[in-house]
Scaffold this motif. Structure first.
Motif, PDB file in Angstrom:
ATOM      1  N   GLU A 269       2.112  -1.608  14.682  1.00 51.90           N
ATOM      2  CA  GLU A 269       1.239  -2.574  14.066  1.00 51.90           C
ATOM      3  C   GLU A 269       2.192  -4.296  14.086  1.00 51.90           C
ATOM      4  O   GLU A 269       3.288  -4.047  12.709  1.00 51.90           O
ATOM      5  CB  GLU A 269       0.804  -2.198  12.468  1.00 51.90           C
ATOM      6  CG  GLU A 269       0.496  -2.774  12.293  1.00 51.90           C
ATOM      7  CD  GLU A 269      -0.186  -2.426  10.713  1.00 51.90           C
ATOM      8  OE1 GLU A 269       0.243  -1.743   9.703  1.00 51.90           O
ATOM      9  OE2 GLU A 269      -1.744  -2.815  10.432  1.00 51.90           O
TER      10      GLU A 269
ATOM     11  N   HIS B 286      -5.980  -5.297   2.905  1.00 48.37           N
ATOM     12  CA  HIS B 286      -6.977  -5.315   4.527  1.00 48.37           C
ATOM     13  C   HIS B 286      -7.685  -6.357   3.624  1.00 48.37           C
ATOM     14  O   HIS B 286      -8.719  -6.032   2.457  1.00 48.37           O
ATOM     15  CB  HIS B 286      -7.653  -4.290   4.569  1.00 48.37           C
ATOM     16  CG  HIS B 286      -7.361  -3.589   5.117  1.00 48.37           C
ATOM     17  ND1 HIS B 286      -7.553  -1.893   5.344  1.00 48.37           N
ATOM     18  CD2 HIS B 286      -5.771  -3.448   5.839  1.00 48.37           C
ATOM     19  CE1 HIS B 286      -6.668  -1.274   5.850  1.00 48.37           C
ATOM     20  NE2 HIS B 286      -6.403  -1.649   6.408  1.00 48.37           N
TER      21      HIS B 286
ATOM     22  N   ILE C 237       3.563   4.986   4.066  1.00 40.75           N
ATOM     23  CA  ILE C 237       2.689   6.189   5.154  1.00 40.75           C
ATOM     24  C   ILE C 237       3.631   6.760   5.913  1.00 40.75           C
ATOM     25  O   ILE C 237       4.320   5.596   7.032  1.00 40.75           O
ATOM     26  CB  ILE C 237       1.711   5.692   6.062  1.00 40.75           C
ATOM     27  CG1 ILE C 237      -0.217   5.081   4.981  1.00 40.75           C
ATOM     28  CG2 ILE C 237       1.709   6.610   7.216  1.00 40.75           C
ATOM     29  CD1 ILE C 237      -0.223   4.540   6.109  1.00 40.75           C
TER      30      ILE C 237
ATOM     31  N   HIS D 164      -4.321   7.908   7.233  1.00 40.33           N
ATOM     32  CA  HIS D 164      -3.259   7.673   6.410  1.00 40.33           C
ATOM     33  C   HIS D 164      -2.842   8.255   5.642  1.00 40.33           C
ATOM     34  O   HIS D 164      -2.796   8.639   4.398  1.00 40.33           O
ATOM     35  CB  HIS D 164      -3.946   6.760   5.561  1.00 40.33           C
ATOM     36  CG  HIS D 164      -4.446   5.574   5.602  1.00 40.33           C
ATOM     37  ND1 HIS D 164      -5.392   4.675   5.025  1.00 40.33           N
ATOM     38  CD2 HIS D 164      -4.087   4.351   6.507  1.00 40.33           C
ATOM     39  CE1 HIS D 164      -5.895   3.721   5.698  1.00 40.33           C
ATOM     40  NE2 HIS D 164      -4.433   3.575   6.407  1.00 40.33           N
TER      41      HIS D 164
ATOM     42  N   HIS E  26      -7.352  -6.334  10.671  1.00 39.84           N
ATOM     43  CA  HIS E  26      -7.712  -6.727   9.996  1.00 39.84           C
ATOM     44  C   HIS E  26      -6.977  -7.764   9.679  1.00 39.84           C
ATOM     45  O   HIS E  26      -5.582  -8.165   9.669  1.00 39.84           O
ATOM     46  CB  HIS E  26      -7.457  -5.494   8.874  1.00 39.84           C
ATOM     47  CG  HIS E  26      -5.663  -4.906   9.104  1.00 39.84           C
ATOM     48  ND1 HIS E  26      -5.368  -5.673   7.827  1.00 39.84           N
ATOM     49  CD2 HIS E  26      -5.562  -4.049   9.255  1.00 39.84           C
ATOM     50  CE1 HIS E  26      -3.915  -4.572   7.352  1.00 39.84           C
ATOM     51  NE2 HIS E  26      -4.191  -3.899   8.408  1.00 39.84           N
TER      52      HIS E  26
ATOM     53  N   ASP F 107       4.703   2.829   8.772  1.00 39.55           N
ATOM     54  CA  ASP F 107       3.462   2.515   8.332  1.00 39.55           C
ATOM     55  C   ASP F 107       4.082   2.082   7.081  1.00 39.55           C
ATOM     56  O   ASP F 107       3.161   2.302   6.473  1.00 39.55           O
ATOM     57  CB  ASP F 107       2.102   2.916   8.353  1.00 39.55           C
ATOM     58  CG  ASP F 107       1.026   1.442   8.750  1.00 39.55           C
ATOM     59  OD1 ASP F 107       1.192   0.729   8.151  1.00 39.55           O
ATOM     60  OD2 ASP F 107      -0.173   1.847   8.901  1.00 39.55           O
TER      61      ASP F 107
ATOM     62  N   ASP G  76       1.992  -5.777   6.582  1.00 36.38           N
ATOM     63  CA  ASP G  76       1.586  -4.398   6.665  1.00 36.38           C
ATOM     64  C   ASP G  76       2.835  -3.887   8.282  1.00 36.38           C
ATOM     65  O   ASP G  76       2.254  -5.175   9.263  1.00 36.38           O
ATOM     66  CB  ASP G  76       0.572  -4.577   7.142  1.00 36.38           C
ATOM     67  CG  ASP G  76      -0.246  -2.953   7.442  1.00 36.38           C
ATOM     68  OD1 ASP G  76       0.194  -1.946   7.340  1.00 36.38           O
ATOM     69  OD2 ASP G  76      -1.674  -3.385   7.590  1.00 36.38           O
TER      70      ASP G  76
ATOM     71  N   GLU H 115      -2.875  -2.951  15.578  1.00 39.24           N
ATOM     72  CA  GLU H 115      -2.159  -1.941  15.025  1.00 39.24           C
ATOM     73  C   GLU H 115      -3.186  -0.987  15.983  1.00 39.24           C
ATOM     74  O   GLU H 115      -3.665   0.262  15.510  1.00 39.24           O
ATOM     75  CB  GLU H 115      -2.376  -1.530  13.678  1.00 39.24           C
ATOM     76  CG  GLU H 115      -4.191  -1.838  12.995  1.00 39.24           C
ATOM     77  CD  GLU H 115      -3.753  -1.419  11.795  1.00 39.24           C
ATOM     78  OE1 GLU H 115      -3.122  -0.691  10.831  1.00 39.24           O
ATOM     79  OE2 GLU H 115      -4.760  -1.957  10.632  1.00 39.24           O
TER      80      GLU H 115
ATOM     81  N   PHE I 270       0.586  -1.258  -0.310  1.00 37.00           N
ATOM     82  CA  PHE I 270      -0.153  -0.190   0.706  1.00 37.00           C
ATOM     83  C   PHE I 270       0.694   1.077  -0.299  1.00 37.00           C
ATOM     84  O   PHE I 270       2.630   0.773   0.113  1.00 37.00           O
ATOM     85  CB  PHE I 270      -1.278   0.213   0.878  1.00 37.00           C
ATOM     86  CG  PHE I 270      -0.163   0.224   2.699  1.00 37.00           C
ATOM     87  CD1 PHE I 270       0.315   1.108   3.075  1.00 37.00           C
ATOM     88  CD2 PHE I 270       0.125  -1.278   2.933  1.00 37.00           C
ATOM     89  CE1 PHE I 270       0.961   1.208   4.152  1.00 37.00           C
ATOM     90  CE2 PHE I 270       0.926  -1.195   3.955  1.00 37.00           C
ATOM     91  CZ  PHE I 270       1.125  -0.079   4.517  1.00 37.00           C
TER      92      PHE I 270
HETATM   93  N1  GLY Z   1      -0.925  -0.274   7.321  1.00 34.55           N
HETATM   94  C1  GLY Z   1      -2.801   0.790   6.798  1.00 34.55           C
HETATM   95  C2  GLY Z   1      -3.866   0.151   7.001  1.00 34.55           C
HETATM   96  O1  GLY Z   1      -3.934  -0.872   8.185  1.00 34.55           O
HETATM   97  O2  GLY Z   1      -4.726   0.812   7.098  1.00 34.55           O
END
Ligand code: GLY
Ligand code: MN
Length: 456
Positions: free
Chosen positions: A426, A393, A270, A281, A386, A298, A309, A411, A267
């Protein structure tokens, strides 16, 4: 040739062959054995017994417009391991009713067909050779007994559908973009035009129930993604200092995990320092790191299509201030309490007292205070975690309890805009038959470990 030259040449050749073997191995690791995908298709047919299943892969832009790296739709990839554009898939479970007038005719038809686009030499000039539908080796290569041109899909649907009550396909997910929604709607309309009287249902939930339990070979890919991402976090912690830009940290991390074989970030990275650490985010990553600030990092890589993640929150100067440390330790305590509660039967989400969310929330709400002396629970502004897999996700059936084989990210965070102070931690956890395994264990997590890592 002198003896020493001969020896050097032999060593060079041996090293070259070792490199080639490693490269081949890396290539082989990119997907699971074809047998695994076949078993998944059989499991899906078993779950959706009353209907045929029609799925479409992602498309590739044509010619000079094809400048994005192609990545397959995740459900399609989960069932085929095929990372090629413009394919489709038709699955037909065995007919339930032996007395059906279609019994004889249908029991002779293939139960699964992979549809591939016809050879397109013009497009191949831009994006390279594609599996050749007419090549004798295609069946072994893709693991399907029946491989046909996409142009025959409509006919095959017409041929098979009358034996079933339902047609399952993917309807747009709740989070789909406008473009995606339009694409799925177009396909749905086409199916409706082919079969005006069919009941068209979403296959997403059945797929999610399979995808939420990871196979051994998926776990291998996830571990690779995790290990490469841990290396990236270690590099970031060692390099972090005031004056760098957030994007430099993101770039360093991408370099580290992509060099280790990850295809891409799972992703948009971040990297949020100072007040930006409180934006959940924040991924613009344009600001400069300032001494005394915290930075939320992140970031995870994707290996063999599987995501990692991981979040760490680091002090730019290498040491937490007393207030930063206090908040950090509350988030860590909440995360640790949630991690320790992981085992089959527990809820990830939801407000019931044993859920991981509630455990983390209660911990945060009963430790520490904001500037006004109020509890901190309201500053934990998102879910506790998640599933992680092909999607960061990942697909999961809502409100199912944890089961062995699930991989989840845990997280918790506290975000205090008034204090320019955000902390998120996380980690990724595999649910086992009697508890959990912390997949990210190798990455320092306590304030003390982080400070000592940053001194190095
Ligand atoms: N690490 C980004 C999220 O879980 O939304
Ligand atoms: Mn996450």
């Amino acid at each position: 040739m002198k003896r020493s030259d001969y020896f050097r040449a032999v060593c060079f050749l041996a090293a070259l062959m070792a490199c080639m073997a490693a490269a081949r191995q890396a290539w082989a690791q990119e997907r699971e054995p074809l047998e695994v995908y076949r078993e998944r298709r059989a499991a899906l047919r078993e779950k959706l017994k009353d209907g045929i299943i029609v799925l479409f892969g992602n498309q590739e832009d044509t010619g000079s417009e094809a400048y994005q790296v192609f990545r397959q739709e995740n459900n399609f990839y989960y069932l085929t391991g095929l990372n090629e554009p413009d394919a489709a898939l038709l699955l037909a479970p065995p007919l339930q009713d032996r007395r059906s007038p279609y019994w004889k005719q249908f029991s002779e038809l293939p139960r699964e067909i992979l549809f591939l686009p016809p050879p397109n030499p013009q497009q191949e000039k831009w994006t390279g050779p594609k599996p050749d539908l007419y090549d004798d080796s295609i069946h072994a290569r893709v693991g399907f007994a029946a491989v046909q041109g996409v142009a025959t899909l409509e006919n095959e649907i017409r041929r098979l559908a009358p034996g079933y009550r339902t047609v399952y396909t993917l309807l747009p997910s709740a989070h789909a973009s406008q473009m995606e929604t339009a694409l799925y709607k177009g396909r749905l309309e086409k199916l409706q035009a082919i079969l005006p009287f069919a009941r068209i249902q979403d296959a997403r939930r059945a797929l999610a129930s399979l995808r939420q339990i990871k196979s051994e070979s998926e776990l291998g890919l996830i571990r690779r993604a995790v290990d490469c991402s841990i290396d990236a976090h270690l590099v970031a912690a060692r390099e972090l200092r005031a004056g760098l830009f957030e994007y430099e940290i993101a770039a360093l991390m991408k370099y580290t995990f992509e060099r280790a074989g990850c295809e891409r970030p799972s992703f948009a990275p971040i990297v949020g320092s100072g007040e930006r650490s409180t934006i959940l985010h924040y991924n613009r990553n344009r600001a400069q790191l300032e001494a005394g600030d915290l930075v939320v990092i992140d970031v995870g890589g994707e290996y063999g299509h599987y995501a990692a993640d991981i979040t760490r929150t680091l002090p730019v100067s290498g040491r937490f201030t007393p207030r930063q440390r206090e908040i950090y330790e509350i988030v860590l305590g909440a995360q640790q309490a949630a991690i320790e509660a992981v085992k089959p039967g527990v809820n990830l989400t939801g407000r019931d007292s044993g859920s991981l969310y509630q455990i983390a929330y209660e911990y945060i709400n009963t430790h520490g205070k904001d500037r006004h002396g109020k509890p901190l629970g309201k500053y934990f502004t998102h879910g506790v975690g998640h599933h992680v897999g092909l999607d960061v996700h990942d697909a999961a059936v809502p409100r199912t309890t944890l089961e062995a084989g699930m991989v989840i990210a845990i997280e918790p965070g506290i975000y205090l805009p008034e204090e320019n102070l955000g902390v998120r931690i996380e980690d990724m956890v595999l649910v086992t038959s009697d508890g959990y395994l912390l997949l990210t264990e190798q990455l320092p997590r306590t304030a003390k470990q982080i400070e000592s890592l940053m001194q190095k």
